[in-house]
Design a protein around this motif. Structure first.
Motif, PDB file in Angstrom:
ATOM      1  N   SER A 177       0.830  -1.208   0.000  1.00 28.25           N
ATOM      2  CA  SER A 177       0.000   0.000   0.000  1.00 28.25           C
ATOM      3  C   SER A 177       0.861   1.253   0.000  1.00 28.25           C
ATOM      4  O   SER A 177       0.548   2.240  -0.676  1.00 28.25           O
ATOM      5  CB  SER A 177      -0.951  -0.005   1.204  1.00 28.25           C
ATOM      6  OG  SER A 177      -0.237  -0.014   2.427  1.00 28.25           O
ATOM      7  N   SER A 178       1.971   1.218   0.735  1.00 29.16           N
ATOM      8  CA  SER A 178       2.885   2.358   0.766  1.00 29.16           C
ATOM      9  C   SER A 178       3.564   2.552  -0.586  1.00 29.16           C
ATOM     10  O   SER A 178       3.707   3.688  -1.070  1.00 29.16           O
ATOM     11  CB  SER A 178       3.939   2.147   1.859  1.00 29.16           C
ATOM     12  OG  SER A 178       4.901   3.176   1.845  1.00 29.16           O
ATOM     13  N   ASN A 181       1.190   4.043  -3.160  1.00 31.10           N
ATOM     14  CA  ASN A 181       1.063   5.481  -2.944  1.00 31.10           C
ATOM     15  C   ASN A 181       2.283   6.232  -3.457  1.00 31.10           C
ATOM     16  O   ASN A 181       2.166   7.343  -4.000  1.00 31.10           O
ATOM     17  CB  ASN A 181       0.857   5.766  -1.457  1.00 31.10           C
ATOM     18  CG  ASN A 181       0.704   7.240  -1.163  1.00 31.10           C
ATOM     19  OD1 ASN A 181       1.637   7.899  -0.716  1.00 31.10           O
ATOM     20  ND2 ASN A 181      -0.476   7.778  -1.429  1.00 31.10           N
ATOM     21  N   ARG A 184       2.275   6.933  -7.390  1.00 29.46           N
ATOM     22  CA  ARG A 184       1.106   7.544  -8.015  1.00 29.46           C
ATOM     23  C   ARG A 184       1.050   9.043  -7.755  1.00 29.46           C
ATOM     24  O   ARG A 184       1.564   9.558  -6.782  1.00 29.46           O
ATOM     25  CB  ARG A 184      -0.171   6.870  -7.512  1.00 29.46           C
ATOM     26  CG  ARG A 184      -0.282   5.442  -8.031  1.00 29.46           C
ATOM     27  CD  ARG A 184      -1.372   4.669  -7.341  1.00 29.46           C
ATOM     28  NE  ARG A 184      -2.653   5.345  -7.402  1.00 29.46           N
ATOM     29  CZ  ARG A 184      -3.446   5.356  -8.467  1.00 29.46           C
ATOM     30  NH1 ARG A 184      -3.080   4.733  -9.562  1.00 29.46           N
ATOM     31  NH2 ARG A 184      -4.606   5.978  -8.440  1.00 29.46           N
ATOM     32  N   MET A 217      -5.282   0.687   2.714  1.00 27.67           N
ATOM     33  CA  MET A 217      -5.365   1.896   1.895  1.00 27.67           C
ATOM     34  C   MET A 217      -6.623   2.691   2.215  1.00 27.67           C
ATOM     35  O   MET A 217      -6.627   3.926   2.136  1.00 27.67           O
ATOM     36  CB  MET A 217      -5.323   1.518   0.413  1.00 27.67           C
ATOM     37  CG  MET A 217      -3.962   1.003  -0.046  1.00 27.67           C
ATOM     38  SD  MET A 217      -4.009   0.098  -1.613  1.00 27.67           S
ATOM     39  CE  MET A 217      -4.402   1.407  -2.751  1.00 27.67           C
ATOM     40  N   TYR A 221      -4.543   5.749   2.757  1.00 31.88           N
ATOM     41  CA  TYR A 221      -4.372   6.390   1.451  1.00 31.88           C
ATOM     42  C   TYR A 221      -5.720   6.430   0.720  1.00 31.88           C
ATOM     43  O   TYR A 221      -5.944   5.679  -0.235  1.00 31.88           O
ATOM     44  CB  TYR A 221      -3.335   5.632   0.616  1.00 31.88           C
ATOM     45  CG  TYR A 221      -2.013   5.432   1.317  1.00 31.88           C
ATOM     46  CD1 TYR A 221      -1.151   6.502   1.545  1.00 31.88           C
ATOM     47  CD2 TYR A 221      -1.620   4.163   1.756  1.00 31.88           C
ATOM     48  CE1 TYR A 221       0.065   6.321   2.188  1.00 31.88           C
ATOM     49  CE2 TYR A 221      -0.406   3.974   2.395  1.00 31.88           C
ATOM     50  CZ  TYR A 221       0.432   5.054   2.616  1.00 31.88           C
ATOM     51  OH  TYR A 221       1.637   4.873   3.254  1.00 31.88           O
ATOM     52  N   ASP A 224      -5.878   6.688  -3.208  1.00 33.59           N
ATOM     53  CA  ASP A 224      -5.533   5.442  -3.892  1.00 33.59           C
ATOM     54  C   ASP A 224      -6.654   4.418  -3.738  1.00 33.59           C
ATOM     55  O   ASP A 224      -7.012   3.715  -4.691  1.00 33.59           O
ATOM     56  CB  ASP A 224      -4.228   4.867  -3.335  1.00 33.59           C
ATOM     57  CG  ASP A 224      -3.041   5.783  -3.580  1.00 33.59           C
ATOM     58  OD1 ASP A 224      -3.049   6.503  -4.597  1.00 33.59           O
ATOM     59  OD2 ASP A 224      -2.107   5.782  -2.755  1.00 33.59           O
TER      60      ASP A 224
END
Length: 316
Positions: A177-178, A181, A184, A217, A221, A224
């Motif tokens: 997930s990191s 991010n 993007r 996420m 985030y 995302d």
């Protein structure tokens, strides 16, 4: 020098280098045996971790003859002079993190990120092609025909043999997930930030990692998370696996916990599915699952501590 079918990833290629220049740069990076190596470039994409205006290129290549030091170690790095600059070139076969397989035709428009994640004790590139074959469908078909899709492989370490890793699915998902991010952002020329839609393609354990990452996420985030349009899942063990086939491989290593968390009806799997269903419930989202209805090969360890494939009902 060895003749091999191994596919390697080359990073740090100057963005303005021509195909012939790229071959020359790779040959120089390989040292004395570089000329005989005769690299073939199969794909080329911009490094997703860098801004478009400063990005280098990433290639997947094979060699007619692989230099012994690369064949033995699986990776090497070299500083190569080209166009009055020094370029840090790295060659590896592990494909950890993101590997782009193409560039989209332009940087403005209806783009989509296709992110492919492999499974348990698998290879980020090799998992998507036939054993012993050359055709890799994500690179050789999807990336070449879907002009507005940026196709990315995502690699992570799930080696089971002699592993010293304590990581679990949550740890892998947090890193995914990191990393998603990190790669993007807005496209050049956009007046308003418009997140690129995401489609995940995942196999086996990779599907569980994606589901856990989506849940994370949703909390960390949101841009995302709200960009995820669909999932294409192949053989994901949502109901667990029969761990007796894997326990002899992990033995008493630190990664034993990763396998036990996948036991049929394990609390973790139920919790993961509940969390995923709760957050990924958009009316226009799509989840397509492909699974086998026959017994398939799984790994067993022999008395001589060698691994071989046997036909067994490995998944519940």
């Amino acid at each position: 020098m060895a003749t091999t079918k191994t596919t390697y990833r080359v990073q740090g290629i100057p963005a303005n280098a021509s195909p012939d220049d790229i071959k020359t740069i790779i040959s120089k990076a390989l040292g004395e045996d570089g000329i005989k190596a005769d690299p073939t470039i199969h794909s080329l994409g911009s490094n997703p971790y860098k801004p478009p205006n400063t990005s280098t290129k990433v290639a997947t290549v094979t060699f007619a003859h692989t230099p012994e030091n690369l064949d033995r170690r699986g990776e090497l790095t070299a500083d190569v002079p080209w166009d009055n600059k020094i370029h840090h070139i790295s060659v590896d076969s592990s494909f950890q993190g993101f590997t782009p397989l193409n560039d989209t035709e332009d940087e403005i428009g209806d783009m989509i990120d296709v992110i492919a994640i492999s499974g348990l004790s698998s290879h980020p590139f090799g998992s998507w092609k036939a054993r012993g074959g050359k055709f890799m469908w994500l690179r050789d078909e999807v990336a070449k025909t879907a002009n507005r899709a940026r196709v990315l492989l995502y690699g992570y370490n799930t080696s089971l043999v002699n592993s010293e890793s304590f990581q679990d699915i949550g740890d892998i998902a947090k890193r995914l997930s990191s990393d998603v991010n990190a790669i993007r952002g807005g496209r050049p020329g956009q007046d308003v930030f418009m997140p690129t839609p995401i489609v995940f393609i995942a196999h086996s354990l990779g599907g569980l990692v994606v589901k856990e990452a989506i849940y994370k996420m949703s909390e960390q985030y949101p841009d995302d998370f709200l960009s995820i349009y669909g999932l294409l899942l192949f053989g994901v063990p949502n109901g667990g696996i029969k761990t007796q086939y894997w326990m002899p491989i992990v033995d008493r290593n630190p990664n034993r916990g990763l396998i036990t968390s996948l036991e049929p009806d394990a609390y973790y799997l139920r919790s993961l599915q509940d969390n995923f269903n709760r957050v990924f419930c958009f009316p226009d989202a799509r989840v397509t699952s492909v699974y086998e209805t026959m017994k398939s090969a799984t790994t067993k360890v022999s008395r001589k501590a060698k691994f071989s494939f046997h036909i067994a009902d490995a998944f519940k």
